[in-house]
Design a protein around this motif. Structure first.
Motif, PDB file in Angstrom:
ATOM      1  N   UNK A  83     -34.019  26.242   1.240  1.00 33.50           N
ATOM      2  CA  UNK A  83     -34.930  25.679   2.223  1.00 33.50           C
ATOM      3  C   UNK A  83     -34.865  24.155   2.205  1.00 33.50           C
ATOM      4  N   UNK A  84     -34.837  23.567   1.032  1.00 29.67           N
ATOM      5  CA  UNK A  84     -34.733  22.111   0.913  1.00 29.67           C
ATOM      6  C   UNK A  84     -33.428  21.603   1.515  1.00 29.67           C
ATOM      7  N   UNK A  85     -32.369  22.340   1.292  1.00 24.48           N
ATOM      8  CA  UNK A  85     -31.058  21.984   1.852  1.00 24.48           C
ATOM      9  C   UNK A  85     -31.140  21.957   3.374  1.00 24.48           C
ATOM     10  N   UNK A  86     -31.734  22.993   3.959  1.00 22.41           N
ATOM     11  CA  UNK A  86     -31.827  23.030   5.412  1.00 22.41           C
ATOM     12  C   UNK A  86     -32.784  21.972   5.950  1.00 22.41           C
ATOM     13  N   UNK A  87     -33.789  21.598   5.185  1.00 23.76           N
ATOM     14  CA  UNK A  87     -34.693  20.521   5.613  1.00 23.76           C
ATOM     15  C   UNK A  87     -33.929  19.207   5.740  1.00 23.76           C
ATOM     16  N   UNK A  88     -32.953  18.994   4.854  1.00 23.86           N
ATOM     17  CA  UNK A  88     -32.122  17.795   4.963  1.00 23.86           C
ATOM     18  C   UNK A  88     -31.398  17.751   6.301  1.00 23.86           C
ATOM     19  N   UNK A  89     -31.062  18.904   6.812  1.00 25.16           N
ATOM     20  CA  UNK A  89     -30.318  18.988   8.063  1.00 25.16           C
ATOM     21  C   UNK A  89     -31.239  19.010   9.275  1.00 25.16           C
ATOM     22  N   UNK A  90     -32.537  18.974   9.034  1.00 25.21           N
ATOM     23  CA  UNK A  90     -33.504  19.080  10.112  1.00 25.21           C
ATOM     24  C   UNK A  90     -33.797  17.770  10.822  1.00 25.21           C
ATOM     25  N   UNK A  91     -33.040  16.742  10.541  1.00 29.07           N
ATOM     26  CA  UNK A  91     -33.254  15.440  11.157  1.00 29.07           C
ATOM     27  C   UNK A  91     -32.010  15.050  11.956  1.00 29.07           C
ATOM     28  N   UNK A  92     -32.153  14.782  13.253  1.00 30.34           N
ATOM     29  CA  UNK A  92     -30.975  14.440  14.080  1.00 30.34           C
ATOM     30  C   UNK A  92     -30.200  13.230  13.563  1.00 30.34           C
ATOM     31  N   UNK A 112     -29.790  12.292  10.451  1.00 30.46           N
ATOM     32  CA  UNK A 112     -28.961  12.706   9.316  1.00 30.46           C
ATOM     33  C   UNK A 112     -27.755  13.527   9.788  1.00 30.46           C
ATOM     34  N   UNK A 113     -27.952  14.354  10.805  1.00 26.82           N
ATOM     35  CA  UNK A 113     -26.812  15.109  11.360  1.00 26.82           C
ATOM     36  C   UNK A 113     -25.795  14.150  11.969  1.00 26.82           C
ATOM     37  N   UNK A 114     -26.259  13.114  12.651  1.00 25.76           N
ATOM     38  CA  UNK A 114     -25.336  12.115  13.222  1.00 25.76           C
ATOM     39  C   UNK A 114     -24.540  11.428  12.117  1.00 25.76           C
ATOM     40  N   UNK A 115     -25.214  11.097  11.031  1.00 22.58           N
ATOM     41  CA  UNK A 115     -24.513  10.465   9.908  1.00 22.58           C
ATOM     42  C   UNK A 115     -23.485  11.429   9.321  1.00 22.58           C
ATOM     43  N   UNK A 116     -23.865  12.674   9.152  1.00 28.66           N
ATOM     44  CA  UNK A 116     -22.916  13.670   8.646  1.00 28.66           C
ATOM     45  C   UNK A 116     -21.733  13.802   9.592  1.00 28.66           C
ATOM     46  N   UNK A 117     -22.002  13.793  10.895  1.00 34.06           N
ATOM     47  CA  UNK A 117     -20.919  13.871  11.885  1.00 34.06           C
ATOM     48  C   UNK A 117     -19.988  12.661  11.750  1.00 34.06           C
ATOM     49  N   UNK A 118     -20.566  11.482  11.626  1.00 33.53           N
ATOM     50  CA  UNK A 118     -19.748  10.274  11.483  1.00 33.53           C
ATOM     51  C   UNK A 118     -18.887  10.359  10.227  1.00 33.53           C
ATOM     52  N   UNK A 119     -19.485  10.804   9.124  1.00 37.17           N
ATOM     53  CA  UNK A 119     -18.737  10.908   7.868  1.00 37.17           C
ATOM     54  C   UNK A 119     -17.745  12.072   7.892  1.00 37.17           C
ATOM     55  N   UNK A 120     -17.987  13.035   8.741  1.00 33.17           N
ATOM     56  CA  UNK A 120     -17.030  14.132   8.946  1.00 33.17           C
ATOM     57  C   UNK A 120     -15.739  13.548   9.529  1.00 33.17           C
ATOM     58  N   UNK A 121     -15.910  12.519  10.362  1.00 30.67           N
ATOM     59  CA  UNK A 121     -14.757  11.888  11.007  1.00 30.67           C
ATOM     60  C   UNK A 121     -13.987  10.983  10.049  1.00 30.67           C
ATOM     61  N   UNK A 138     -29.371   3.158   5.548  1.00 33.92           N
ATOM     62  CA  UNK A 138     -29.393   3.230   4.088  1.00 33.92           C
ATOM     63  C   UNK A 138     -30.442   4.224   3.598  1.00 33.92           C
ATOM     64  N   UNK A 139     -31.594   4.219   4.242  1.00 28.59           N
ATOM     65  CA  UNK A 139     -32.660   5.151   3.869  1.00 28.59           C
ATOM     66  C   UNK A 139     -32.191   6.602   4.047  1.00 28.59           C
ATOM     67  N   UNK A 140     -31.566   6.894   5.180  1.00 24.83           N
ATOM     68  CA  UNK A 140     -31.085   8.255   5.444  1.00 24.83           C
ATOM     69  C   UNK A 140     -29.943   8.625   4.506  1.00 24.83           C
ATOM     70  N   UNK A 141     -29.057   7.686   4.231  1.00 25.00           N
ATOM     71  CA  UNK A 141     -27.959   7.959   3.293  1.00 25.00           C
ATOM     72  C   UNK A 141     -28.488   8.252   1.895  1.00 25.00           C
ATOM     73  N   UNK A 142     -29.523   7.556   1.505  1.00 19.61           N
ATOM     74  CA  UNK A 142     -30.134   7.806   0.198  1.00 19.61           C
ATOM     75  C   UNK A 142     -30.669   9.232   0.125  1.00 19.61           C
ATOM     76  N   UNK A 143     -31.317   9.663   1.191  1.00 16.86           N
ATOM     77  CA  UNK A 143     -31.836  11.036   1.249  1.00 16.86           C
ATOM     78  C   UNK A 143     -30.699  12.040   1.170  1.00 16.86           C
ATOM     79  N   UNK A 144     -29.636  11.799   1.921  1.00 16.78           N
ATOM     80  CA  UNK A 144     -28.487  12.709   1.920  1.00 16.78           C
ATOM     81  C   UNK A 144     -27.784  12.715   0.559  1.00 16.78           C
TER      82      UNK A 144
END
Length: 124
Positions: A35-44, A46-55, A75-81
């Motif tokens: 559940x905590x893992x999916x909560x990390x993904x519950x923020x657009x 953070x998903x954008x950052x993951x998408x950028x880093x996917x690239x 930086x705040x979002x990266x710290x959370x991720x």
């Protein structure tokens, strides 16, 4: 008012199914972690950052530019991720580069995008 086609009218307990599923239930702690893992993904953002880093591996300045956000916000979002185990970083001189933690994160993003693309026409 019409009854929902998704509403069950029966009161039959399918004991074989209930017993089998009950015997396979995980410990509560594992459900909490997922559940905590999916909560990390519950923020657009953070998903954008993951998408950028996917690239590509990127520094905070680059991610900020791509997303049109302040370095502080990124930086705040990266710290959370990073605390959640989804991204990792490495230092090269004064620059810190971020990347996805592992292939599991790549697969999670691919799976999510695949699911969204599959259901989008239904929502239109």
């Amino acid at each position: 008012m019409a009854k929902s086609p998704f509403s069950c009218d029966c009161s039959v307990i399918h004991h074989e199914v209930v017993d089998r599923v009950s015997s396979e239930m995980l410990e509560e702690e594992k459900f909490q972690r997922v559940s905590s893992y999916f909560k990390l993904l519950g923020d657009p953002t953070r998903i954008k950052i993951i998408w950028a880093l996917y690239q590509h591996e990127m520094c905070v300045c680059d991610i900020s530019c791509v997303l049109g956000m302040t370095k502080s916000a990124v930086s705040h979002q990266l710290s959370t991720l990073r605390r959640g185990g989804l991204v990792t970083c490495r230092r090269d001189g004064k620059t810190v580069y971020y990347s996805l933690q592992d292939e599991h994160v790549r697969h999670m993003l691919e799976s999510g995008l695949s699911h969204v693309h599959k259901i989008e026409p239904v929502l239109e």
